[in-house]
Design an enzyme around this catalytic site. Structure first.
Site, PDB file in Angstrom:
ATOM      1  N   ASP A  55       0.430  -2.216   4.411  1.00  0.00           N
ATOM      2  CA  ASP A  55       1.584  -1.331   4.600  1.00  0.00           C
ATOM      3  C   ASP A  55       2.834  -2.132   4.956  1.00  0.00           C
ATOM      4  O   ASP A  55       3.939  -1.599   4.950  1.00  0.00           O
ATOM      5  CB  ASP A  55       1.330  -0.349   5.760  1.00  0.00           C
ATOM      6  CG  ASP A  55       0.170   0.597   5.502  1.00  0.00           C
ATOM      7  OD1 ASP A  55      -0.025   0.995   4.338  1.00  0.00           O
ATOM      8  OD2 ASP A  55      -0.546   0.940   6.465  1.00  0.00           O
ATOM      9  N   HIS A  66       0.831  -1.200   0.000  1.00  0.00           N
ATOM     10  CA  HIS A  66       0.000   0.000   0.000  1.00  0.00           C
ATOM     11  C   HIS A  66       0.871   1.257   0.000  1.00  0.00           C
ATOM     12  O   HIS A  66       1.572   1.518   0.971  1.00  0.00           O
ATOM     13  CB  HIS A  66      -0.876  -0.044   1.253  1.00  0.00           C
ATOM     14  CG  HIS A  66      -1.823   1.092   1.414  1.00  0.00           C
ATOM     15  ND1 HIS A  66      -1.786   1.940   2.496  1.00  0.00           N
ATOM     16  CD2 HIS A  66      -2.855   1.508   0.646  1.00  0.00           C
ATOM     17  CE1 HIS A  66      -2.751   2.825   2.387  1.00  0.00           C
ATOM     18  NE2 HIS A  66      -3.423   2.590   1.277  1.00  0.00           N
ATOM     19  N   ARG A  67       0.879   1.969  -1.125  1.00  0.00           N
ATOM     20  CA  ARG A  67       1.744   3.147  -1.316  1.00  0.00           C
ATOM     21  C   ARG A  67       3.219   2.761  -1.160  1.00  0.00           C
ATOM     22  O   ARG A  67       4.038   3.558  -0.724  1.00  0.00           O
ATOM     23  CB  ARG A  67       1.375   4.271  -0.333  1.00  0.00           C
ATOM     24  CG  ARG A  67      -0.118   4.595  -0.296  1.00  0.00           C
ATOM     25  CD  ARG A  67      -0.462   5.694   0.706  1.00  0.00           C
ATOM     26  NE  ARG A  67      -1.896   5.709   0.980  1.00  0.00           N
ATOM     27  CZ  ARG A  67      -2.481   6.434   1.932  1.00  0.00           C
ATOM     28  NH1 ARG A  67      -1.758   7.219   2.707  1.00  0.00           N
ATOM     29  NH2 ARG A  67      -3.778   6.393   2.109  1.00  0.00           N
ATOM     30  N   GLU A 100      -4.367   3.550  -8.370  1.00  0.00           N
ATOM     31  CA  GLU A 100      -5.625   4.153  -7.931  1.00  0.00           C
ATOM     32  C   GLU A 100      -5.758   5.548  -8.509  1.00  0.00           C
ATOM     33  O   GLU A 100      -4.932   6.425  -8.245  1.00  0.00           O
ATOM     34  CB  GLU A 100      -5.720   4.216  -6.402  1.00  0.00           C
ATOM     35  CG  GLU A 100      -7.041   4.852  -5.978  1.00  0.00           C
ATOM     36  CD  GLU A 100      -7.203   5.038  -4.479  1.00  0.00           C
ATOM     37  OE1 GLU A 100      -8.062   5.867  -4.090  1.00  0.00           O
ATOM     38  OE2 GLU A 100      -6.494   4.385  -3.708  1.00  0.00           O
ATOM     39  N   LYS A 117      -7.000   9.004  -8.366  1.00  0.00           N
ATOM     40  CA  LYS A 117      -7.495   9.879  -7.298  1.00  0.00           C
ATOM     41  C   LYS A 117      -8.356  10.972  -7.905  1.00  0.00           C
ATOM     42  O   LYS A 117      -7.985  12.140  -7.936  1.00  0.00           O
ATOM     43  CB  LYS A 117      -6.312  10.494  -6.529  1.00  0.00           C
ATOM     44  CG  LYS A 117      -5.515   9.502  -5.737  1.00  0.00           C
ATOM     45  CD  LYS A 117      -6.290   8.925  -4.568  1.00  0.00           C
ATOM     46  CE  LYS A 117      -6.566   9.976  -3.516  1.00  0.00           C
ATOM     47  NZ  LYS A 117      -7.111   9.366  -2.281  1.00  0.00           N
ATOM     48  N   GLU A 145       0.603  -0.894  -4.745  1.00  0.00           N
ATOM     49  CA  GLU A 145      -0.541  -0.001  -4.904  1.00  0.00           C
ATOM     50  C   GLU A 145      -0.037   1.421  -4.772  1.00  0.00           C
ATOM     51  O   GLU A 145       0.788   1.715  -3.911  1.00  0.00           O
ATOM     52  CB  GLU A 145      -1.581  -0.297  -3.812  1.00  0.00           C
ATOM     53  CG  GLU A 145      -2.877   0.501  -3.918  1.00  0.00           C
ATOM     54  CD  GLU A 145      -2.874   1.849  -3.193  1.00  0.00           C
ATOM     55  OE1 GLU A 145      -3.829   2.618  -3.398  1.00  0.00           O
ATOM     56  OE2 GLU A 145      -1.920   2.150  -2.447  1.00  0.00           O
ATOM     57  N   ASP A 157      -1.152   5.880  -5.822  1.00  0.00           N
ATOM     58  CA  ASP A 157      -2.199   6.835  -6.154  1.00  0.00           C
ATOM     59  C   ASP A 157      -1.733   7.762  -7.263  1.00  0.00           C
ATOM     60  O   ASP A 157      -0.636   8.316  -7.186  1.00  0.00           O
ATOM     61  CB  ASP A 157      -2.521   7.686  -4.924  1.00  0.00           C
ATOM     62  CG  ASP A 157      -2.838   6.816  -3.714  1.00  0.00           C
ATOM     63  OD1 ASP A 157      -3.977   6.340  -3.630  1.00  0.00           O
ATOM     64  OD2 ASP A 157      -1.937   6.601  -2.877  1.00  0.00           O
ATOM     65  N   HIS A 175      -0.764  10.618  -2.686  1.00  0.00           N
ATOM     66  CA  HIS A 175      -2.091  10.254  -2.186  1.00  0.00           C
ATOM     67  C   HIS A 175      -3.015  11.451  -2.020  1.00  0.00           C
ATOM     68  O   HIS A 175      -4.108  11.494  -2.576  1.00  0.00           O
ATOM     69  CB  HIS A 175      -1.990   9.493  -0.868  1.00  0.00           C
ATOM     70  CG  HIS A 175      -3.331   9.143  -0.299  1.00  0.00           C
ATOM     71  ND1 HIS A 175      -4.025  10.005   0.536  1.00  0.00           N
ATOM     72  CD2 HIS A 175      -4.125   8.061  -0.481  1.00  0.00           C
ATOM     73  CE1 HIS A 175      -5.194   9.447   0.847  1.00  0.00           C
ATOM     74  NE2 HIS A 175      -5.274   8.271   0.250  1.00  0.00           N
TER      75      HIS A 175
END
Length: 245
Positions: free
Chosen positions: A231, A9-10, A111, A113, A36, A38, A51
């Protein structure tokens, strides 16, 4: 048994500043099978990875991502807020991340945004970039803006989409099938065993977010999820290593 996708995640955001190249690189070292991130647009239409719609939390500047040129964004420090060791980390471009993972067996979850800011032409831009880099098979596009994902699907039927959602949905698998999505990306509290199974029966995978707790990871794996957004990819990697023996 197909691997459980271990989606960072990020990037490795527990140990590195989120959505930076160092976080993405570290996540692969820690055993992630996916990343992943953004995607937003600079004022001059470049695809950048950050993000928040604003810059204050992770880039130490005032104002909105959408109002800054790519060059202005590149001059910001996206690492110092996390720890002095990371001072000088930049806001990456999408191209840099493509360069890191292209040709590797790594799933890339982008993702969009575009829930708060409706970035005009973003879908076309992201699909063009995916095609330019021959990343169609490696990318899954997600968003809380499901209309945008339908638009992506119309532009590029060959690129997978995933529906992000926070709350409980009624028969999310039927909804996903109607939108021709490949996956559901529910908040971890909004997922049930029945829904995971019903989705799978329609060929739709479930990848919940954001799970950092070992017991919850185990519970979701037992439910039949195909991937977990976390994470702490090292924690999940240790757990799935146990399963595969």
């Amino acid at each position: 048994m197909k691997r459980i996708e271990n989606i960072a995640h990020r990037g490795a955001s527990a140990v590195c500043p989120e959505n930076t190249m160092v976080a993405f690189e570290r996540s692969l070292e820690l055993g992630a099978t996916g990343i992943e991130t953004d995607v937003q647009l600079s004022s001059d239409g470049r695809l950048v990875l950050i993000h928040d719609e604003t810059l204050s939390r992770t880039a130490g500047a005032e104002g909105w991502v959408k109002d800054k040129s790519f060059e202005e964004l590149r001059n910001l420090d996206a690492g110092a807020w996390f720890h002095a060791d990371f001072a000088g980390e930049r806001i990456p471009s999408l191209d840099e991340l493509f360069d890191l993972v292209r040709g590797k067996d790594i799933l890339l979850n982008l993702e969009l945004k575009n829930g708060i800011i409706s970035y005009k032409g973003m879908e076309e831009k992201i699909i063009q970039a995916i095609r330019d880099w021959d990343m169609e098979q490696q990318v899954i596009l997600s968003s809380f803006n499901h209309a945008s994902l339908v638009r992506c699907k119309r532009l590029a039927p060959e690129i997978r989409t995933a529906l992000l959602y926070m709350e409980k949905l009624y028969r999310p698998y039927d909804y996903a099938a109607r939108l021709e999505a490949s996956a559901l990306h529910p908040y971890k509290q909004a997922v049930t065993r029945e829904e995971v199974a019903a989705a799978l029966a329609q060929g739709i995978a479930t990848h919940p977010f954001t799970i950092n707790d070992l017991a919850k990871m185990q519970e979701l794996i037992d439910m039949g999820v195909k991937g977990i957004i976390t994470d702490v990819p090292d924690v999940l990697a240790a757990l799935t290593a146990v399963h595969s023996h």
